[in-house]
Structures are given as structure tokens and as C-alpha cells.
Design a protein around this motif. Structure first.
Motif, PDB file in Angstrom:
ATOM      1  N   ASP A  33       0.824  -1.203   0.000  1.00 52.60           N
ATOM      2  CA  ASP A  33       0.000   0.000   0.000  1.00 52.60           C
ATOM      3  C   ASP A  33       0.866   1.264   0.000  1.00 52.60           C
ATOM      4  OD1 ASP A  33      -2.262  -1.596   0.046  1.00 52.60           O
ATOM      5  OD2 ASP A  33      -2.457  -1.500   2.234  1.00 52.60           O
ATOM      6  N   VAL A  34       1.934   1.241   0.783  1.00 54.58           N
ATOM      7  CA  VAL A  34       2.847   2.383   0.837  1.00 54.58           C
ATOM      8  C   VAL A  34       3.499   2.588  -0.530  1.00 54.58           C
ATOM      9  CG1 VAL A  34       5.000   3.258   1.850  1.00 54.58           C
ATOM     10  CG2 VAL A  34       3.255   2.228   3.321  1.00 54.58           C
ATOM     11  N   VAL A  35       3.986   1.520  -1.118  1.00 57.59           N
ATOM     12  CA  VAL A  35       4.634   1.614  -2.433  1.00 57.59           C
ATOM     13  C   VAL A  35       3.648   2.080  -3.495  1.00 57.59           C
ATOM     14  CG1 VAL A  35       5.775   0.302  -4.266  1.00 57.59           C
ATOM     15  CG2 VAL A  35       6.455  -0.027  -1.879  1.00 57.59           C
ATOM     16  N   SER A  36       2.428   1.613  -3.402  1.00 57.87           N
ATOM     17  CA  SER A  36       1.385   2.040  -4.335  1.00 57.87           C
ATOM     18  C   SER A  36       1.164   3.549  -4.246  1.00 57.87           C
ATOM     19  CB  SER A  36       0.087   1.293  -4.045  1.00 57.87           C
ATOM     20  OG  SER A  36      -0.944   1.757  -4.884  1.00 57.87           O
ATOM     21  N   GLN A  37       1.101   4.063  -3.041  1.00 59.98           N
ATOM     22  CA  GLN A  37       0.917   5.500  -2.857  1.00 59.98           C
ATOM     23  C   GLN A  37       2.145   6.289  -3.316  1.00 59.98           C
ATOM     24  OE1 GLN A  37      -1.925   7.204  -2.080  1.00 59.98           O
ATOM     25  NE2 GLN A  37      -2.707   5.150  -2.456  1.00 59.98           N
ATOM     26  N   LEU A  38       3.323   5.750  -3.071  1.00 64.39           N
ATOM     27  CA  LEU A  38       4.542   6.409  -3.555  1.00 64.39           C
ATOM     28  C   LEU A  38       4.578   6.447  -5.086  1.00 64.39           C
ATOM     29  CD1 LEU A  38       7.219   5.063  -1.067  1.00 64.39           C
ATOM     30  CD2 LEU A  38       6.463   7.437  -1.331  1.00 64.39           C
ATOM     31  N   SER A  39       4.074   5.407  -5.697  1.00 64.06           N
ATOM     32  CA  SER A  39       3.980   5.377  -7.151  1.00 64.06           C
ATOM     33  C   SER A  39       3.040   6.473  -7.651  1.00 64.06           C
ATOM     34  CB  SER A  39       3.501   4.002  -7.616  1.00 64.06           C
ATOM     35  OG  SER A  39       3.357   3.974  -9.008  1.00 64.06           O
ATOM     36  N   ALA A  40       1.948   6.676  -6.947  1.00 64.96           N
ATOM     37  CA  ALA A  40       1.005   7.737  -7.307  1.00 64.96           C
ATOM     38  C   ALA A  40       1.656   9.110  -7.160  1.00 64.96           C
ATOM     39  CB  ALA A  40      -0.244   7.648  -6.445  1.00 64.96           C
ATOM     40  N   VAL A  41       2.466   9.280  -6.127  1.00 66.92           N
ATOM     41  CA  VAL A  41       3.188  10.538  -5.925  1.00 66.92           C
ATOM     42  C   VAL A  41       4.145  10.775  -7.090  1.00 66.92           C
ATOM     43  CG1 VAL A  41       4.942  11.689  -4.500  1.00 66.92           C
ATOM     44  CG2 VAL A  41       3.008  10.538  -3.411  1.00 66.92           C
ATOM     45  N   ARG A  42       4.893   9.755  -7.446  1.00 68.73           N
ATOM     46  CA  ARG A  42       5.856   9.881  -8.550  1.00 68.73           C
ATOM     47  C   ARG A  42       5.134  10.234  -9.851  1.00 68.73           C
ATOM     48  NH1 ARG A  42       9.751   5.037  -9.430  1.00 68.73           N
ATOM     49  NH2 ARG A  42       7.776   3.983  -9.724  1.00 68.73           N
ATOM     50  N   SER A  43       4.026   9.589 -10.090  1.00 61.15           N
ATOM     51  CA  SER A  43       3.258   9.860 -11.301  1.00 61.15           C
ATOM     52  C   SER A  43       2.770  11.312 -11.329  1.00 61.15           C
ATOM     53  CB  SER A  43       2.079   8.899 -11.388  1.00 61.15           C
ATOM     54  OG  SER A  43       1.288   9.187 -12.510  1.00 61.15           O
ATOM     55  N   ALA A  44       2.281  11.793 -10.202  1.00 56.53           N
ATOM     56  CA  ALA A  44       1.795  13.169 -10.125  1.00 56.53           C
ATOM     57  C   ALA A  44       2.927  14.169 -10.346  1.00 56.53           C
ATOM     58  CB  ALA A  44       1.121  13.415  -8.775  1.00 56.53           C
ATOM     59  N   VAL A  45       4.089  13.887  -9.784  1.00 51.41           N
ATOM     60  CA  VAL A  45       5.246  14.764  -9.983  1.00 51.41           C
ATOM     61  C   VAL A  45       5.683  14.732 -11.443  1.00 51.41           C
ATOM     62  CG1 VAL A  45       7.696  15.104  -9.423  1.00 51.41           C
ATOM     63  CG2 VAL A  45       6.045  14.662  -7.599  1.00 51.41           C
ATOM     64  N   ASP A  46       5.730  13.551 -12.045  1.00 48.81           N
ATOM     65  CA  ASP A  46       6.101  13.427 -13.460  1.00 48.81           C
ATOM     66  C   ASP A  46       5.164  14.230 -14.351  1.00 48.81           C
ATOM     67  OD1 ASP A  46       8.252  11.781 -12.884  1.00 48.81           O
ATOM     68  OD2 ASP A  46       7.215   9.923 -13.452  1.00 48.81           O
ATOM     69  N   LYS A  47       3.870  14.151 -14.086  1.00 48.46           N
ATOM     70  CA  LYS A  47       2.891  14.885 -14.890  1.00 48.46           C
ATOM     71  C   LYS A  47       3.049  16.386 -14.704  1.00 48.46           C
ATOM     72  CE  LYS A  47      -0.495  11.177 -15.065  1.00 48.46           C
ATOM     73  NZ  LYS A  47      -1.809  10.693 -14.616  1.00 48.46           N
ATOM     74  N   THR A  48       3.357  16.803 -13.496  1.00 46.93           N
ATOM     75  CA  THR A  48       3.566  18.229 -13.245  1.00 46.93           C
ATOM     76  C   THR A  48       4.812  18.719 -13.974  1.00 46.93           C
ATOM     77  OG1 THR A  48       2.490  18.025 -11.089  1.00 46.93           O
ATOM     78  CG2 THR A  48       3.834  19.990 -11.459  1.00 46.93           C
ATOM     79  N   MET A  49       5.882  17.944 -13.939  1.00 50.15           N
ATOM     80  CA  MET A  49       7.092  18.325 -14.670  1.00 50.15           C
ATOM     81  C   MET A  49       6.816  18.421 -16.163  1.00 50.15           C
ATOM     82  SD  MET A  49      10.356  16.477 -12.826  1.00 50.15           S
ATOM     83  CE  MET A  49       9.784  14.829 -13.101  1.00 50.15           C
ATOM     84  N   ALA A  50       6.070  17.470 -16.690  1.00 50.65           N
ATOM     85  CA  ALA A  50       5.750  17.493 -18.120  1.00 50.65           C
ATOM     86  C   ALA A  50       4.935  18.731 -18.466  1.00 50.65           C
ATOM     87  CB  ALA A  50       4.990  16.225 -18.504  1.00 50.65           C
ATOM     88  N   LEU A  51       3.998  19.095 -17.616  1.00 53.52           N
ATOM     89  CA  LEU A  51       3.199  20.292 -17.855  1.00 53.52           C
ATOM     90  C   LEU A  51       4.078  21.536 -17.859  1.00 53.52           C
ATOM     91  CD1 LEU A  51       0.470  21.758 -18.140  1.00 53.52           C
ATOM     92  CD2 LEU A  51       0.331  21.758 -15.632  1.00 53.52           C
ATOM     93  N   ILE A  52       4.965  21.640 -16.888  1.00 49.22           N
ATOM     94  CA  ILE A  52       5.854  22.796 -16.805  1.00 49.22           C
ATOM     95  C   ILE A  52       6.732  22.885 -18.044  1.00 49.22           C
ATOM     96  CG2 ILE A  52       7.846  23.752 -15.559  1.00 49.22           C
ATOM     97  CD1 ILE A  52       6.466  22.729 -12.968  1.00 49.22           C
ATOM     98  N   VAL A  53       7.308  21.778 -18.455  1.00 47.70           N
ATOM     99  CA  VAL A  53       8.165  21.768 -19.651  1.00 47.70           C
ATOM    100  C   VAL A  53       7.349  22.133 -20.890  1.00 47.70           C
ATOM    101  CG1 VAL A  53       9.574  20.325 -21.168  1.00 47.70           C
ATOM    102  CG2 VAL A  53       9.881  20.189 -18.694  1.00 47.70           C
ATOM    103  N   ALA A  54       6.139  21.600 -21.009  1.00 51.11           N
ATOM    104  CA  ALA A  54       5.307  21.873 -22.183  1.00 51.11           C
ATOM    105  C   ALA A  54       4.928  23.348 -22.267  1.00 51.11           C
ATOM    106  CB  ALA A  54       4.052  21.004 -22.146  1.00 51.11           C
ATOM    107  N   VAL A  55       4.514  23.919 -21.156  1.00 51.09           N
ATOM    108  CA  VAL A  55       4.130  25.337 -21.152  1.00 51.09           C
ATOM    109  C   VAL A  55       5.335  26.211 -21.474  1.00 51.09           C
ATOM    110  CG1 VAL A  55       3.329  27.229 -19.674  1.00 51.09           C
ATOM    111  CG2 VAL A  55       2.156  25.024 -19.631  1.00 51.09           C
ATOM    112  N   ASN A  56       6.464  25.893 -20.867  1.00 59.07           N
ATOM    113  CA  ASN A  56       7.679  26.657 -21.130  1.00 59.07           C
ATOM    114  C   ASN A  56       8.113  26.506 -22.588  1.00 59.07           C
ATOM    115  OD1 ASN A  56      10.039  28.231 -20.152  1.00 59.07           O
ATOM    116  ND2 ASN A  56      11.129  26.392 -20.794  1.00 59.07           N
ATOM    117  N   LEU A  57       8.042  25.299 -23.113  1.00 57.89           N
ATOM    118  CA  LEU A  57       8.425  25.060 -24.506  1.00 57.89           C
ATOM    119  C   LEU A  57       7.539  25.864 -25.451  1.00 57.89           C
ATOM    120  CD1 LEU A  57      10.056  23.585 -26.661  1.00 57.89           C
ATOM    121  CD2 LEU A  57       8.442  21.681 -26.451  1.00 57.89           C
ATOM    122  N   GLU A  58       6.257  25.851 -25.181  1.00 64.36           N
ATOM    123  CA  GLU A  58       5.333  26.619 -26.022  1.00 64.36           C
ATOM    124  C   GLU A  58       5.718  28.099 -26.034  1.00 64.36           C
ATOM    125  OE1 GLU A  58       0.535  27.371 -26.522  1.00 64.36           O
ATOM    126  OE2 GLU A  58       1.294  26.447 -24.696  1.00 64.36           O
TER     127      GLU A  58
END
Length: 86
Positions: A33-58
């Protein structure tokens, strides 16, 4: 670069998820359960980084086109930044 409210909201949500994981650990909850939640955290951070890079790239592409420059280098740099963050 301007970081909008959506980006900040995403990170506040991640912050809450991390606090939740710490609570789970303090309560000695199941490893899976802990690892599952950590995976969700990593996914959320990855998506946020992608959004930041995409907006900046645009933004950078618009600026470069206005100057009549080549945008291919900007795209390559953005891709490398995302790959490096993995």
C-alpha cells in the motif's frame, strides 16, 4: 516563466499525498500500500514536470519564431530535460 495556479495546485496535492504516505509508514501499514501511494506521488510529480516543460516550450517556441529562429533545438532540449528527469 510564470507558474500558474494549476501547477501549484498539483504540487500541493502531491504534498498532501506525501504526508499521507508518511502517516501510513508511522501506522506501519502494508508495504504494498505504501509503495502504491509512492507510485502515485511519482506519477503526479512526473505529470507536473511534463506540464511545466510543455508550457515553457510553447512560450519559448513563440518567442523564437518571432525572432525568425530555429525551434528544433528548443524541442530537443525539452525532450532531453524530460528524459533526464526520469
Amino acid at each position: 516563466m510564470q507558474y500558474d495556479d494549476d501547477m501549484k495546485r498539483r504540487l500541493r496535492r502531491v504534498e498532501g499525498q506525501v504526508r499521507g504516505v508518511l502517516k501510513m509508514m508511522e501506522e506501519q501499514q502494508n508495504c504494498k500500500d505504501v509503495v502504491s501511494q509512492l507510485s502515485a506521488v511519482r506519477s503526479a510529480v512526473d505529470k507536473t514536470m511534463a506540464l511545466i516543460v510543455a508550457v515553457n516550450l510553447e512560450h519559448c517556441i513563440v518567442e523564437e519564431r518571432e525572432k525568425g529562429g530555429d525551434t528544433s533545438k528548443l524541442v530537443q532540449e525539452a525532450v532531453e530535460l524530460l528524459l533526464k528527469s526520469r
